[in-house]
Scaffold this active site. Structure first.
Site, PDB file in Angstrom:
ATOM      1  N   CYS A 153      -3.825  -7.690 -15.877  1.00  0.00           N
ATOM      2  CA  CYS A 153      -2.510  -7.454 -16.490  1.00  0.00           C
ATOM      3  C   CYS A 153      -1.997  -6.031 -16.285  1.00  0.00           C
ATOM      4  O   CYS A 153      -0.834  -5.747 -16.560  1.00  0.00           O
ATOM      5  CB  CYS A 153      -2.553  -7.785 -17.975  1.00  0.00           C
ATOM      6  SG  CYS A 153      -2.802  -9.538 -18.252  1.00  0.00           S
ATOM      7  N   HIS A 197       3.533  -4.258 -21.450  1.00  0.00           N
ATOM      8  CA  HIS A 197       3.000  -5.529 -20.956  1.00  0.00           C
ATOM      9  C   HIS A 197       3.165  -6.563 -22.066  1.00  0.00           C
ATOM     10  O   HIS A 197       2.924  -6.279 -23.241  1.00  0.00           O
ATOM     11  CB  HIS A 197       1.524  -5.362 -20.590  1.00  0.00           C
ATOM     12  CG  HIS A 197       0.832  -6.651 -20.328  1.00  0.00           C
ATOM     13  ND1 HIS A 197       1.302  -7.568 -19.403  1.00  0.00           N
ATOM     14  CD2 HIS A 197      -0.287  -7.212 -20.875  1.00  0.00           C
ATOM     15  CE1 HIS A 197       0.499  -8.616 -19.392  1.00  0.00           C
ATOM     16  NE2 HIS A 197      -0.460  -8.427 -20.270  1.00  0.00           N
ATOM     17  N   ASN A 234       2.942 -14.592 -21.103  1.00  0.00           N
ATOM     18  CA  ASN A 234       2.236 -13.518 -20.388  1.00  0.00           C
ATOM     19  C   ASN A 234       2.126 -13.915 -18.912  1.00  0.00           C
ATOM     20  O   ASN A 234       1.364 -14.812 -18.560  1.00  0.00           O
ATOM     21  CB  ASN A 234       0.851 -13.326 -21.015  1.00  0.00           C
ATOM     22  CG  ASN A 234       0.052 -12.224 -20.348  1.00  0.00           C
ATOM     23  OD1 ASN A 234       0.427 -11.710 -19.297  1.00  0.00           O
ATOM     24  ND2 ASN A 234      -1.056 -11.863 -20.950  1.00  0.00           N
TER      25      ASN A 234
HETATM   26  O1  UT7 Z   1      -2.929  -9.816 -21.200  1.00  0.00           O
HETATM   27  C1  UT7 Z   1      -4.275  -9.563 -21.009  1.00  0.00           C
HETATM   28  C2  UT7 Z   1      -4.991  -9.229 -22.227  1.00  0.00           C
HETATM   29  N1  UT7 Z   1      -4.960 -10.308 -23.172  1.00  0.00           N
HETATM   30  C3  UT7 Z   1      -4.533 -10.082 -24.403  1.00  0.00           C
HETATM   31  O2  UT7 Z   1      -4.067  -9.023 -24.707  1.00  0.00           O
HETATM   32  C4  UT7 Z   1      -4.708 -11.201 -25.402  1.00  0.00           C
HETATM   33  C5  UT7 Z   1      -5.250 -10.636 -26.667  1.00  0.00           C
HETATM   34  N2  UT7 Z   1      -5.544 -11.657 -27.679  1.00  0.00           N
HETATM   35  C6  UT7 Z   1      -4.591 -12.316 -28.349  1.00  0.00           C
HETATM   36  O3  UT7 Z   1      -3.413 -12.184 -28.051  1.00  0.00           O
HETATM   37  C7  UT7 Z   1      -5.009 -13.182 -29.501  1.00  0.00           C
HETATM   38  O4  UT7 Z   1      -6.364 -12.931 -29.785  1.00  0.00           O
HETATM   39  C8  UT7 Z   1      -4.808 -14.712 -29.281  1.00  0.00           C
HETATM   40  C9  UT7 Z   1      -3.331 -15.036 -29.275  1.00  0.00           C
HETATM   41  C10 UT7 Z   1      -5.458 -15.143 -27.993  1.00  0.00           C
HETATM   42  C11 UT7 Z   1      -5.437 -15.477 -30.439  1.00  0.00           C
HETATM   43  O5  UT7 Z   1      -4.893 -15.047 -31.665  1.00  0.00           O
HETATM   44  P1  UT7 Z   1      -5.851 -14.610 -32.862  1.00  0.00           P
HETATM   45  O6  UT7 Z   1      -4.970 -14.267 -34.000  1.00  0.00           O
HETATM   46  O7  UT7 Z   1      -6.783 -13.545 -32.361  1.00  0.00           O
HETATM   47  O8  UT7 Z   1      -6.631 -15.937 -33.185  1.00  0.00           O
HETATM   48  P2  UT7 Z   1      -8.195 -16.211 -33.168  1.00  0.00           P
HETATM   49  O9  UT7 Z   1      -8.694 -16.332 -31.763  1.00  0.00           O
HETATM   50  O10 UT7 Z   1      -8.895 -15.258 -34.081  1.00  0.00           O
HETATM   51  O11 UT7 Z   1      -8.247 -17.641 -33.829  1.00  0.00           O
HETATM   52  C12 UT7 Z   1      -7.834 -17.855 -35.194  1.00  0.00           C
HETATM   53  C13 UT7 Z   1      -7.849 -19.346 -35.473  1.00  0.00           C
HETATM   54  C14 UT7 Z   1      -9.125 -20.048 -35.007  1.00  0.00           C
HETATM   55  O12 UT7 Z   1      -9.398 -21.078 -35.927  1.00  0.00           O
HETATM   56  P3  UT7 Z   1     -10.538 -20.867 -37.049  1.00  0.00           P
HETATM   57  O13 UT7 Z   1     -11.792 -20.597 -36.295  1.00  0.00           O
HETATM   58  O14 UT7 Z   1     -10.064 -19.701 -37.868  1.00  0.00           O
HETATM   59  O15 UT7 Z   1     -10.509 -22.172 -37.772  1.00  0.00           O
HETATM   60  C15 UT7 Z   1      -8.718 -20.678 -33.699  1.00  0.00           C
HETATM   61  O16 UT7 Z   1      -9.482 -21.810 -33.385  1.00  0.00           O
HETATM   62  O17 UT7 Z   1      -6.772 -19.970 -34.755  1.00  0.00           O
HETATM   63  C16 UT7 Z   1      -7.291 -21.056 -33.978  1.00  0.00           C
HETATM   64  N3  UT7 Z   1      -6.481 -21.182 -32.789  1.00  0.00           N
HETATM   65  C17 UT7 Z   1      -5.383 -21.950 -32.718  1.00  0.00           C
HETATM   66  N4  UT7 Z   1      -4.778 -22.726 -33.639  1.00  0.00           N
HETATM   67  C18 UT7 Z   1      -3.662 -23.363 -33.259  1.00  0.00           C
HETATM   68  C19 UT7 Z   1      -6.673 -20.580 -31.587  1.00  0.00           C
HETATM   69  N5  UT7 Z   1      -5.706 -20.965 -30.738  1.00  0.00           N
HETATM   70  C20 UT7 Z   1      -4.887 -21.809 -31.413  1.00  0.00           C
HETATM   71  C21 UT7 Z   1      -3.735 -22.516 -31.076  1.00  0.00           C
HETATM   72  N6  UT7 Z   1      -3.139 -23.274 -32.013  1.00  0.00           N
HETATM   73  N7  UT7 Z   1      -3.169 -22.448 -29.858  1.00  0.00           N
END
Ligand code: UT7
Length: 332
Positions: A116, A256, A286
């Protein structure tokens, strides 16, 4: 060091026609429009459909538009650098395919991969060729067909990424405008958190790698999020501090577009209000190497000669960095 500065003298972008909305994703994986919007800021992304359609399709459209609007003869281009993580093929370089398609017969072309952060790495690399005085027209492309490496059964990644990109023309100019300062960083220990497991020389494609779904983006979202929030904001702040720039001096933050929450944190650290933040993540998601040229393209008509822009990115590798750019032209 010469007295020449590399200036962006034109920008153009391209996104494919097909729009994949959050509503459609609700029918593909267990997710909701509300979750995606509140956690990322994304409402839709564009997807490149069709057989034999690689990242070069995006790059070619962006460069063709760029040459047209800047009145540039393709044969005058010295160099095309294409930042991409999703090249059409492992070799030859996608930049070569773009160069051939646009008629850049006198250019040398190569790809650069920094996930990225690819576009900012390529922009700084391209600017060096200008600042030595050796080359006069360098095209820097940032483009990705992320849908080609996304697992549409994995709700944690498929909601984030989209296809698209853009290109800028770099030309020499006076020291008062252009790329004023930059810092680029890498930390290879971050590879464990964000990578693609197979398809490279370490683990070439096999029946097993396909069955194990190893040809897709693997991301530990919350670990990457923590690194991204800190490093993108730190990089932007460092470039501002060492040039005595405050939030008041900045016309736009060009971040970004990975997650709206990461963008907001960077803007807060820089002390700039949201009206000064380029934002299009809701439209494109993204697009990896494509996000920053797509921002510049979307906001081009609002930019004025002399505007101070801070570009900031973070991505796989890990890679990150920031650029202070003085915009070099008024809307044409
Ligand atoms: O561009 C290159 C670099 N990449 C980035 O900068 C990405 C950085 N990361 C992020 O943007 C975020 O971490 C994500 C958008 C990928 C995820 O968001 P988050 O707030 O960190 O969520 P999480 O991974 O901590 O997951 C929280 C909950 C989980 O459920 P439990 O375990 O709390 O029950 C996930 O399973 O949200 C769940 N979850 C979803 N729920 C509904 C994860 N993806 C989804 C989804 N829809 N699409």
């Amino acid at each position: 060091m010469t007295n020449i500065r590399a200036q962006i003298t034109g920008v153009h972008g391209y996104v494919p026609d097909y729009v994949l909305t959050n509503k459609e994703l609700e029918t593909i994986v267990d997710t909701t429009d509300e979750w995606i919007t509140s956690r990322t800021g994304i409402k839709q992304r564009h997807i490149l459909k069709g057989e034999n359609q690689g990242t070069s399709v995006i790059g070619i459209e962006a460069v063709k538009g760029l040459l047209e609007k800047t009145n540039t003869n393709a044969e005058d281009i010295d160099l095309i650098i294409c930042a991409t993580t999703t090249p059409d093929m492992t070799f030859p370089a996608t930049a070569n395919l773009i160069g051939d398609a646009v008629g850049a017969k006198n250019a040398f072309n190569y790809d650069l991969q920094a996930a990225c952060s690819g576009f900012i790495y390529a922009l700084i690399t391209g600017s060096q060729f200008i600042e030595t005085g050796k080359y006069k027209k360098v095209v820097v492309v940032g483009a990705d067909k992320m849908s080609s490496i996304i697992d549409y059964t994995d709700r944690t990644t498929c909601i984030i990424f989209g296809d698209g990109g853009g290109a800028v023309l770099l030309e020499p100019g006076s020291p008062d405008f252009g790329i004023m300062d930059s810092m680029l960083k890498s930390d290879g220990s971050g590879a464990q958190h964000l990578h693609m497991k197979a398809g490279g020389s370490r683990k070439p494609a096999s029946l097993e790698t396909i069955q194990n779904r190893e040809h897709f983006v693997y991301q530990e979202g919350s670990a990457v999020f923590k690194f991204a929030v800190t490093n993108m904001a730190d990089a932007a702040a460092e470039v501002m501090q060492r040039n005595n720039l405050t939030g008041d001096d900045i016309a736009y933050l060009v971040p970004h577009q990975a997650n709206k929450r990461i963008i907001d944190a960077t803007a807060r650290r820089m002390d700039v209000g949201e009206e000064k933040v380029m934002l299009n993540i809701h439209k494109y998601g993204n697009t990896t190497s494509g996000t920053i040229p797509l921002c510049l393209w979307d906001y081009e008509s609002q930019l004025r000669k002399g505007d101070n822009l801070i570009i900031a990115a973070f991505g796989g590798g890990f890679t990150w960095g920031s650029i202070w750019l003085k915009w070099a032209y008024d809307p044409k």
